[in-house]
Scaffold this motif. Structure first.
Motif, mmCIF file in Angstrom:
data_model
loop_
_atom_site.group_PDB
_atom_site.id
_atom_site.type_symbol
_atom_site.label_atom_id
_atom_site.label_comp_id
_atom_site.label_asym_id
_atom_site.label_seq_id
_atom_site.Cartn_x
_atom_site.Cartn_y
_atom_site.Cartn_z
ATOM 1 N N LEU A 177 -8.301 5.799 -2.109
ATOM 2 C CA LEU A 177 -7.010 6.492 -2.121
ATOM 3 C C LEU A 177 -6.998 7.603 -3.156
ATOM 4 C CD1 LEU A 177 -4.287 6.330 -0.684
ATOM 5 C CD2 LEU A 177 -3.474 4.877 -2.540
ATOM 6 N N LYS A 229 0.892 3.898 -3.120
ATOM 7 C CA LYS A 229 0.606 5.321 -2.900
ATOM 8 C C LYS A 229 1.766 6.184 -3.379
ATOM 9 C CE LYS A 229 -1.120 9.087 -0.840
ATOM 10 N NZ LYS A 229 0.028 9.993 -0.961
ATOM 11 N N LYS A 251 0.826 -1.209 0.000
ATOM 12 C CA LYS A 251 0.000 0.000 0.000
ATOM 13 C C LYS A 251 0.860 1.259 0.000
ATOM 14 C CE LYS A 251 -3.952 -2.074 2.405
ATOM 15 N NZ LYS A 251 -4.784 -2.061 3.626
ATOM 16 N N VAL A 302 0.279 6.645 -7.259
ATOM 17 C CA VAL A 302 -0.607 7.783 -7.023
ATOM 18 C C VAL A 302 0.158 9.099 -7.047
ATOM 19 C CG1 VAL A 302 -2.270 8.811 -5.436
ATOM 20 C CG2 VAL A 302 -2.156 6.326 -5.679
ATOM 21 N N ASP A 303 1.251 9.149 -6.299
ATOM 22 C CA ASP A 303 2.030 10.397 -6.253
ATOM 23 C C ASP A 303 2.952 10.563 -7.451
ATOM 24 O OD1 ASP A 303 0.791 10.832 -3.894
ATOM 25 O OD2 ASP A 303 2.477 10.247 -2.620
ATOM 26 N N TYR A 319 -10.160 0.085 -2.055
ATOM 27 C CA TYR A 319 -9.006 0.805 -1.508
ATOM 28 C C TYR A 319 -8.438 1.784 -2.533
ATOM 29 C CZ TYR A 319 -4.264 1.709 0.101
ATOM 30 O OH TYR A 319 -3.094 2.330 0.467
ATOM 31 N N LYS A 320 -8.288 1.337 -3.771
ATOM 32 C CA LYS A 320 -7.733 2.217 -4.801
ATOM 33 C C LYS A 320 -8.625 3.434 -5.023
ATOM 34 C CE LYS A 320 -5.405 -1.509 -7.324
ATOM 35 N NZ LYS A 320 -5.332 -2.268 -8.607
ATOM 36 N N VAL A 342 -6.661 11.675 -2.461
ATOM 37 C CA VAL A 342 -5.588 12.474 -3.077
ATOM 38 C C VAL A 342 -6.167 13.666 -3.820
ATOM 39 C CG1 VAL A 342 -3.793 12.445 -4.838
ATOM 40 C CG2 VAL A 342 -3.966 10.568 -3.208
#
Length: 549
Positions: free
Chosen positions: A536, A488, A484, A492-493, A532-533, A540
């Motif tokens: 998240l 992230k 996880k 994601v970032d 979860y995705k 964000v």
């Protein structure tokens, strides 16, 4: 489920009317027994309830007899109605034209009027949700039924479900929509056949075109049949009994599919993935027109974990009982090679005659992976590509393509029968010989770190099988948390390679076996739940909007 289902009709003469209503009556909650009064109290409560129902039916019959026609009436006032008993829970499902209690009568009456007047979707046919905390929340589905004697050759109906729990009703929207559509389509198709047969005998369109139209005598021009009952439109003599069975099942199934559970902490990724798979399976089965009984969550969870195509039966004959047993049978070196391929996400193929033994091997090997990373074809007569499954069982005569056998991302276990040994013998080594082959040239003795820790636990004979299982569960949760963080940070970032390397060092994924650790983390990313995705990504985006505000 504390809800009520009703069939409503827009009468050409009297407007919206409730035709048929099914409600669930729960058994009274137990109270401290009082000598000589307990049975009398129960009789009084039951008498009050039945009295309310009789009063309502009498009042409605007396006040509305004058303004009720054949199309407004389902069951006569003297009809006892329909009753079904759920022996498991003690809940009774009662059906009559109107609810038993006066409070529910006004609530259903308002829902009926709104569903057939102002609360409709475009086209006047389809589902809609409305309501408030005072009068309850309503799921309504309006539809038309063909009638050769009606204005426009169709009549307007609706099925409403009334409940006080708004969240529960909204969450049940897909389930209600699927099953109410089946009921509606059955009514429409049956009525269409009657309509076509009546039009074949006497086409009403030509009759109306050739006759003088007068609004005052329009009902009489249709031989006095300004309103026809639903059983006459469908030619279904047991229509109300069928609707009672359908509505009763709907209330029971809708109340059983969602349950509240007390969790000690946040749900794990395995739990979230199982819930998502269960939902997808229900949607696929209902999309194919298959109506199945409601299964318990334990049965469905077992099917997902065991990969037995829903059979839920233990394989007969010799079988692997645990990871430690599999390690003892294969030997330490072969077990490590096989477990390495499993953790890396490579396709694991078992080929042999005993599909029960192969299935048991998959059952224990899947414990190494998160549920979201498991895709199983337990036993097949032909090869399945790796994108379809990472655990594949094959019969001995199946030829595996050359590009698969030469791939480093595949491991093959051939289960060969040994001549000696009794079939009933539980000693697998006396019955079979296992030949493990793979084109992989990368050493498997360094990593990943997770595999090293698992082997230490399996090799420790002082730890029981249950203790090893809990240890494996803790190790998987530890590495899922690392997955996880990496997801992230990298996905994601969108950080670069240098920053990602620092995070890997922080997670303890560098050093000996670093390449295997990174492969494992990337493969396990595919097992993260959609919930979860989505959560998240939403968090964000919300964080990005905050500074600008």
């Amino acid at each position: 489920m504390n809800a009520l289902v009703a069939l409503c009709h827009f009468c050409e003469l009297h407007g919206p009317r409730t035709l048929f209503c099914t409600e669930a009556v729960h058994p009274p909650s137990p109270s401290p027994p009082q000598p000589g009064l307990a049975f009398l109290g129960d009789m009084d409560r039951e008498g009050d309830r039945e009295g309310e129902g009789l009063t309502m039916r009498a009042n409605s019959s007396a006040t509305q007899r004058a303004d009720m026609c054949e199309g407004c009436r389902s069951l006569p006032a003297s009809h006892p109605g329909f009753v079904s008993m759920d022996t498991e829970t003690g809940i009774r499902y009662l059906s009559h034209q109107h609810p038993r209690q006066p409070q529910l009568f006004s609530v259903v009456r308002q829902a009926c009027v709104r569903s057939l007047s102002c609360e409709v979707c475009p086209g006047r046919e389809g589902p809609i949700f409305f309501g408030d905390e005072q009068h309850g929340f309503v799921f309504s589905h309006t539809f038309f039924i063909k009638d050769s004697l009606a204005r426009g050759f169709q009549r307007w109906y609706s099925i409403v479900m009334v409940a006080m729990d708004r969240i529960y009703l909204i969450n049940s929207w897909p389930f209600l929509l699927r099953h109410l559509k089946l009921t509606i389509q059955s009514l429409q198709s049956t009525a269409l056949k009657v309509f076509d047969s009546e039009q074949g005998v006497c086409p009403q369109r030509a009759v109306r075109m050739n006759s003088a139209f007068s609004p005052a005598v329009f009902p009489h021009q249709r031989s006095g049949n300004a309103a026809r009952s639903l059983p006459s439109l469908t030619q279904h003599p047991n229509l109300w009994a069928s609707l009672h069975a359908s509505f009763s099942w709907l209330l029971k199934a809708c109340g059983s599919r969602l349950t509240e559970k007390l969790l000690e902490g946040a749900p794990t990724e395995d739990t979230l993935v199982l819930i998502e798979r269960q939902t997808e399976q229900e949607e696929e089965m209902n999309a194919e027109g298959v109506v199945c009984k409601v299964q318990s969550e334990s049965t469905q969870t077992r099917g997902f974990l065991c990969g037995d195509d829903g059979k839920g039966k233990d394989p007969h004959g010799p079988k692997f009982r645990s990871l430690r047993h599999l390690r003892q049978v294969l030997g330490c070196a072969d077990f490590r090679q096989l477990a390495w391929h499993v953790l890396m996400g490579n396709q694991v193929i078992w080929r042999g005659l005993d599909h029960g033994l192969i299935q048991s091997a998959f059952n224990v090997l899947k414990a190494l992976l998160p549920v979201g990373c498991v895709r199983v074809v337990a036993y097949s007569s032909h090869y399945e590509e790796a994108y379809r499954c990472n655990f594949l069982g094959l019969s001995p005569d199946v030829q595996i393509p050359a590009h698969v056998t030469s791939s480093e991302f595949t491991v093959l276990v051939d289960v060969l029968n040994v001549e000696q040994g009794c079939v009933c013998d539980d000693n697998i080594l006396s019955l079979y010989h296992f030949n493990i082959s793979s084109a992989n040239t990368q050493p498997t003795d360094k990593g990943p770190t997770l595999l090293n820790k698992i082997e230490v636990a399996l090799a420790n004979e002082n730890l029981s099988v249950d203790v090893v299982s809990h240890c494996l569960l803790c190790l998987k949760e530890e590495w899922m948390n690392k997955v996880k963080v990496l997801f992230k940070f990298s996905k994601v970032d969108g950080r670069g390679r240098e920053d990602t390397q620092k995070v890997l060092a922080l997670l303890g994924a560098t050093g000996p076996g670093e390449e295997d650790n990174v492969r494992l983390l990337k493969f396990w990313m595919t097992g993260l739940s959609k919930t979860y995705k989505s959560h998240l990504m939403t968090a964000v985006r919300g964080g990005e909007r905050t500074p600008s505000q």
